[in-house]
Design a protein around this motif. Structure first.
Motif, short mmCIF file in Angstrom:
data_model
loop_
_atom_site.label_atom_id
_atom_site.label_comp_id
_atom_site.label_asym_id
_atom_site.label_seq_id
_atom_site.Cartn_x
_atom_site.Cartn_y
_atom_site.Cartn_z
N ASN A 39 0.83 -1.21 0.00
CA ASN A 39 0.00 0.00 0.00
C ASN A 39 0.87 1.26 0.00
O ASN A 39 0.52 2.27 -0.63
CB ASN A 39 -0.92 0.00 1.23
N VAL A 40 1.98 1.21 0.74
CA VAL A 40 2.97 2.28 0.78
C VAL A 40 4.34 1.62 0.85
O VAL A 40 4.46 0.40 0.80
CB VAL A 40 2.75 3.23 1.99
N SER A 41 5.40 2.41 0.99
CA SER A 41 6.75 1.87 1.04
C SER A 41 6.94 0.99 2.27
O SER A 41 6.23 1.14 3.28
CB SER A 41 7.77 3.00 1.07
N TYR A 77 2.51 2.25 -5.41
CA TYR A 77 1.79 2.43 -4.15
C TYR A 77 0.37 2.95 -4.39
O TYR A 77 0.01 3.30 -5.51
CB TYR A 77 2.56 3.38 -3.24
N SER A 78 -0.41 3.01 -3.29
CA SER A 78 -1.83 3.38 -3.40
C SER A 78 -2.18 4.49 -2.42
O SER A 78 -3.06 4.33 -1.55
CB SER A 78 -2.71 2.15 -3.13
N PRO A 79 -1.52 5.68 -2.50
CA PRO A 79 -1.84 6.75 -1.55
C PRO A 79 -3.26 7.25 -1.67
O PRO A 79 -3.83 7.76 -0.70
CB PRO A 79 -0.83 7.84 -1.91
N PHE A 80 -3.88 7.08 -2.85
CA PHE A 80 -5.26 7.52 -3.03
C PHE A 80 -6.26 6.61 -2.32
O PHE A 80 -7.41 6.98 -2.12
CB PHE A 80 -5.60 7.60 -4.53
N GLY A 83 -4.00 6.80 1.87
CA GLY A 83 -3.36 8.02 2.33
C GLY A 83 -1.86 8.00 2.09
O GLY A 83 -1.25 6.93 1.91
N ASP A 84 -1.24 9.17 2.11
CA ASP A 84 0.20 9.25 1.88
C ASP A 84 1.00 8.51 2.94
O ASP A 84 2.09 8.02 2.68
CB ASP A 84 0.64 10.72 1.85
N ASP A 85 0.44 8.42 4.14
CA ASP A 85 1.14 7.73 5.23
C ASP A 85 0.73 6.27 5.36
O ASP A 85 1.26 5.54 6.21
CB ASP A 85 0.90 8.45 6.56
N ASN A 89 -3.90 9.22 6.43
CA ASN A 89 -3.44 10.57 6.77
C ASN A 89 -3.93 11.00 8.15
O ASN A 89 -4.36 12.14 8.37
CB ASN A 89 -3.88 11.59 5.71
#
Length: 319
Positions: A39-41, A77-80, A83-85, A89
């Protein structure tokens, strides 16, 4: 007796729900968390998992950092979605006390499986990269690690990142193929066939918001995720993919139906990379035998008791 589990996570809003449920399920003994990209790094998934462990007061459990990319290609990644975190978020602090082990996720998985032969269930809430790497290091791993429960794939329903591919299979098709083709362990696929319509509603969010610190921690990350899903569902709600995956390990009666199928993961298709392809042909249905007779069977969940899951999740989070 409790089931020992390793929880491999790409936290992730729904992954956080799953990790929380694992820690609050009396049937489970979480012997390790491992992190993976998705999903994120992997740096963020490791931080998010460490913070979750601190919220739940479980500094005693080891956390190992895992793969930052799939076996082939670069991460997406999938920030949408998350969230960015990775956690909606929500603005959480950085973890203060928990640091990842010196061992990698793959190394810790091997060490624990060998220390507890036949006792550990591996719950994969993200791409299967860490387990594939462990398998590459130790080809005898299935002798010690008897069961893998994976939140990934799709057989009877469309994909969610492409028309045919589910996200965690698409992130690392080669890793998924390695795991699914390995005889010696049981693989349960908790895919979009059952997770995509296992929904938490706005009323469930309100129950969490009115709960204790742990429930409010989960609630804080859900609005971003629900906003994303509202476009798909037409109402303010979200899927609980990873929480359902943990739930079926803790309480197997939630599984209403499943099917044993040989599955291959598409690695080269221009439009189908990451698709989990099942051979569903049988003599009874059309007179054709399955061709993939040497392919290990995967237990594909096809139905679950959703009301039972929802109430279990909420009650165990204390609301």
């Amino acid at each position: 007796m409790k089931t020992k589990v390793i929880v491999d996570t790409d936290t992730g809003v729904d992954d956080a729900m799953g990790c929380a449920l694992a820690l609050r399920s009396p049937e489970l003994d979480v012997v390790a968390f491992t992190s993976v990209f998705g999903n994120v790094s992997v740096e963020l998934t490791t931080e998010n998992t460490a913070y979750l462990m601190e919220v739940f007061g479980r500094e005693d459990i080891p956390l190992a950092k895992g793969a930052g990319r799939g076996l082939v290609g670069n991460p997406n990644y999938s920030p949408f979605v998350h969230g960015d975190d990775g956690v909606g978020n929500a603005g959480f602090d950085k973890p203060k006390t928990i640091k990842p082990t010196r061992e990698s996720a793959a190394e810790l998985t091997i060490a624990l499986a060998r220390a507890h032969p036949g006792e550990i269930t591996y719950i994969a809430l993200g791409p299967l990269t860490n387990l594939a790497l462990a398998l590459a290091i130790d080809p005898e791993l299935p002798k010690y690690l008897p069961r893998v429960v994976w939140m990934g794939g799709a057989v009877y329903v469309p994909g969610n990142v492409t028309p045919v591919a589910e996200a965690d299979a698409w992130h690392d098709p080669e890793g998924a193929q390695m795991v699914l083709q390995q005889a010696g362990w049981q693989v349960d696929m908790v895919g979009l066939d059952v997770t995509d319509d296992t929904i938490l509603e706005e009323k469930d969010l309100k129950r969490l918001q009115a709960g204790g610190a742990e429930a409010r921690y989960i609630a804080a990350m859900m609005p971003f995720y629900m906003n994303f899903y509202s476009k798909k569902l037409g109402r303010y709600a979200c899927a609980a993919h990873s929480a359902l995956t943990v739930a079926v390990v803790a309480e197997p009666a939630i599984i209403a139906a499943s099917e044993q199928l040989p599955i291959q993961v598409e690695l080269r298709g221009t439009f189908t990379r990451g698709m989990t392809v099942a051979d569903r042909r049988t003599n009874a249905s059309n007179g054709q035998e399955r061709e993939w007779t040497q392919t290990p069977l995967t237990n594909v969940l096809t139905d679950v008791d959703r009301p039972r899951f929802r109430e279990m999740f909420l009650q165990r989070l204390g609301v």
